[in-house]
Enzyme design. Structure first.
Site, PDB file in Angstrom:
ATOM      1  N   HIS A 133      -0.525   0.602   5.532  1.00  0.00           N
ATOM      2  CA  HIS A 133       0.349   0.483   4.363  1.00  0.00           C
ATOM      3  C   HIS A 133       1.597   1.343   4.545  1.00  0.00           C
ATOM      4  O   HIS A 133       1.634   2.230   5.390  1.00  0.00           O
ATOM      5  CB  HIS A 133      -0.386   0.905   3.086  1.00  0.00           C
ATOM      6  CG  HIS A 133      -1.366  -0.122   2.603  1.00  0.00           C
ATOM      7  ND1 HIS A 133      -2.639  -0.229   3.116  1.00  0.00           N
ATOM      8  CD2 HIS A 133      -1.251  -1.097   1.663  1.00  0.00           C
ATOM      9  CE1 HIS A 133      -3.267  -1.228   2.511  1.00  0.00           C
ATOM     10  NE2 HIS A 133      -2.452  -1.777   1.623  1.00  0.00           N
ATOM     11  N   LYS A 137       2.320   5.141   0.077  1.00  0.00           N
ATOM     12  CA  LYS A 137       1.011   4.906  -0.554  1.00  0.00           C
ATOM     13  C   LYS A 137       0.254   6.216  -0.698  1.00  0.00           C
ATOM     14  O   LYS A 137       0.166   6.996   0.248  1.00  0.00           O
ATOM     15  CB  LYS A 137       0.190   3.890   0.251  1.00  0.00           C
ATOM     16  CG  LYS A 137      -1.133   3.553  -0.430  1.00  0.00           C
ATOM     17  CD  LYS A 137      -1.783   2.322   0.170  1.00  0.00           C
ATOM     18  CE  LYS A 137      -3.143   2.032  -0.467  1.00  0.00           C
ATOM     19  NZ  LYS A 137      -3.074   1.754  -1.893  1.00  0.00           N
TER      20      LYS A 137
HETATM   21  P1  NAD Z   1       4.274   3.013  -7.483  1.00  0.00           P
HETATM   22  O1  NAD Z   1       4.131   4.480  -7.236  1.00  0.00           O
HETATM   23  O2  NAD Z   1       5.477   2.282  -6.982  1.00  0.00           O
HETATM   24  O3  NAD Z   1       4.179   2.716  -9.054  1.00  0.00           O
HETATM   25  C1  NAD Z   1       3.279   3.337  -9.931  1.00  0.00           C
HETATM   26  C2  NAD Z   1       4.001   3.509 -11.249  1.00  0.00           C
HETATM   27  O4  NAD Z   1       3.047   3.984 -12.210  1.00  0.00           O
HETATM   28  C3  NAD Z   1       5.129   4.561 -11.174  1.00  0.00           C
HETATM   29  O5  NAD Z   1       6.324   4.058 -11.768  1.00  0.00           O
HETATM   30  C4  NAD Z   1       4.560   5.736 -11.949  1.00  0.00           C
HETATM   31  O6  NAD Z   1       5.566   6.514 -12.604  1.00  0.00           O
HETATM   32  C5  NAD Z   1       3.651   5.016 -12.947  1.00  0.00           C
HETATM   33  N1  NAD Z   1       2.632   5.887 -13.533  1.00  0.00           N
HETATM   34  C6  NAD Z   1       1.913   6.862 -12.920  1.00  0.00           C
HETATM   35  N2  NAD Z   1       1.124   7.488 -13.824  1.00  0.00           N
HETATM   36  C7  NAD Z   1       1.357   6.894 -15.019  1.00  0.00           C
HETATM   37  C8  NAD Z   1       0.866   7.108 -16.321  1.00  0.00           C
HETATM   38  N3  NAD Z   1       0.002   8.096 -16.587  1.00  0.00           N
HETATM   39  N4  NAD Z   1       1.319   6.315 -17.325  1.00  0.00           N
HETATM   40  C9  NAD Z   1       2.216   5.324 -17.078  1.00  0.00           C
HETATM   41  N5  NAD Z   1       2.746   5.084 -15.860  1.00  0.00           N
HETATM   42  C10 NAD Z   1       2.317   5.869 -14.842  1.00  0.00           C
HETATM   43  O7  NAD Z   1       2.943   2.369  -6.892  1.00  0.00           O
HETATM   44  P2  NAD Z   1       2.658   0.819  -6.588  1.00  0.00           P
HETATM   45  O8  NAD Z   1       2.906   0.544  -5.141  1.00  0.00           O
HETATM   46  O9  NAD Z   1       3.310  -0.039  -7.615  1.00  0.00           O
HETATM   47  O10 NAD Z   1       1.061   0.779  -6.753  1.00  0.00           O
HETATM   48  C11 NAD Z   1       0.459   1.118  -7.980  1.00  0.00           C
HETATM   49  C12 NAD Z   1      -1.059   1.004  -7.846  1.00  0.00           C
HETATM   50  O11 NAD Z   1      -1.413  -0.360  -7.583  1.00  0.00           O
HETATM   51  C13 NAD Z   1      -1.647   1.815  -6.681  1.00  0.00           C
HETATM   52  O12 NAD Z   1      -2.914   2.319  -7.091  1.00  0.00           O
HETATM   53  C14 NAD Z   1      -1.813   0.771  -5.583  1.00  0.00           C
HETATM   54  O13 NAD Z   1      -2.796   1.111  -4.647  1.00  0.00           O
HETATM   55  C15 NAD Z   1      -2.224  -0.425  -6.414  1.00  0.00           C
HETATM   56  N6  NAD Z   1      -2.003  -1.729  -5.782  1.00  0.00           N
HETATM   57  C16 NAD Z   1      -2.937  -2.678  -6.007  1.00  0.00           C
HETATM   58  C17 NAD Z   1      -2.766  -3.967  -5.533  1.00  0.00           C
HETATM   59  C18 NAD Z   1      -3.787  -5.030  -5.860  1.00  0.00           C
HETATM   60  O14 NAD Z   1      -3.618  -6.210  -5.461  1.00  0.00           O
HETATM   61  N7  NAD Z   1      -4.834  -4.674  -6.621  1.00  0.00           N
HETATM   62  C19 NAD Z   1      -1.621  -4.293  -4.786  1.00  0.00           C
HETATM   63  C20 NAD Z   1      -0.654  -3.290  -4.566  1.00  0.00           C
HETATM   64  C21 NAD Z   1      -0.857  -2.012  -5.080  1.00  0.00           C
END
Ligand code: NAD
Length: 245
Positions: A133, A137
């Site tokens: 990744h 991440k």
């Molecule tokens: P990112 O860091 O770009 O975005 C996360 C967002 O959540 C940020 O804007 C952050 O400020 C916000 N956040 C954090 N804590 C918070 C809270 N307490 N309240 C509200 N907002 C909050 O990360 P990303 O790449 O978008 O990934 C997010 C999550 O999704 C990760 O856990 C990642 O592993 C997961 N993910 C899952 C899949 C899937 O298909 N299930 C795919 C991609 C990513």
């Protein structure tokens, strides 16, 4: 537009932004989006279903508020502790929840193929999972890699916690037939690569999925929210949504 509205949590993040675009493309209304510092309860009041791609540290609060207001949930966030996972399972006795480590059709096909290959190849093949990744991440291994190891462990009657080997360093000795290795590579802007290796003496099978866009996950999460609308309480995954079970 849809007759239900979404709340997107983590709306400023990479996945949050992709979900908002996917909702628009699928004609699903977004009632609100929140990120760090915004009021969850006020935003929940404007929405019927949450799509969460934020942080596992937020899961407890999110579930408490959804239980109070009776809102359904699509959880895409990964990296949960065992306590947080237990909380999600408990909440699903009351709320309809789709919880998936990966929302892409391709990866869910990889899950299916991994189970089939493990069953067909049998215990002589050593099992290893590799994931790569982007450099930003935070959790490791990826939720998808964890799901792949859980599938392999289920087929081999092994346990994730005791039989999964996270990387190798130093004088670790020869590989045991029981262990399932998992290796996390980080770098650049890789959206998500996963390979399952089945290795025997004289031959090796590898199953690989490579994601080149977050849109595949975001589109799947919105599809899951549409599927979940009107469903009874329960813990569902993307295999349920796609009818692969
Ligand atoms: P990112 O860091 O770009 O975005 C996360 C967002 O959540 C940020 O804007 C952050 O400020 C916000 N956040 C954090 N804590 C918070 C809270 N307490 N309240 C509200 N907002 C909050 O990360 P990303 O790449 O978008 O990934 C997010 C999550 O999704 C990760 O856990 C990642 O592993 C997961 N993910 C899952 C899949 C899937 O298909 N299930 C795919 C991609 C990513």
């Amino acid at each position: 537009m849809s007759d239900f509205k979404l709340l997107v949590t983590g709306c400023k993040g990479r996945m949050g932004q992709a979900v908002i675009a996917a909702a628009d493309a699928q004609g699903v209304a977004v009632g609100a989006g929140i990120d760090v510092g915004d009021s969850l309860s006020a935003a929940l009041a404007l929405s019927d279903c949450v799509i969460d791609f934020s942080s596992h540290h937020f899961t407890d609060e999110l579930i408490s508020e959804c239980l109070k207001l009776g809102k359904s949930l699509v959880i895409g966030t990964t990296g949960h502790t065992s306590d947080e996972l237990a909380r999600i399972k408990e909440a699903a006795k009351t709320l309809p929840i789709v919880f998936a480590s990966n929302f892409s059709v391709g990866v869910n096909t990889l899950f299916w193929l991994t189970r089939k290959a493990a069953e067909l190849l049998g215990p002589d093949f050593d099992l290893e999972v590799l994931e790569m990744h982007h450099r930003l991440k935070k959790d490791s291994p990826s939720g998808t890699a964890r799901t792949l190891v859980e599938i392999l462990a289920d087929v081999r009657r092994l346990e994730y916690d005791s039989d999964c080997r996270h990387g190798r360093f130093g004088d670790v000795g020869a590989r045991t037939p029981k262990e399932i290795g998992v290796h996390a590579i980080r770098g650049g802007d890789v959206v998500g690569d996963h390979t399952v290796v089945f290795a025997n003496v004289g031959e090796r099978v590898e199953l690989t999925h490579k994601a080149s866009s977050r849109d595949t996950f975001a589109g799947g999460a919105v599809r899951a929210a549409r599927w979940l609308h009107g469903k009874p309480a329960g813990l569902y995954d993307m295999q349920d949504v796609l009818g692969l079970k």
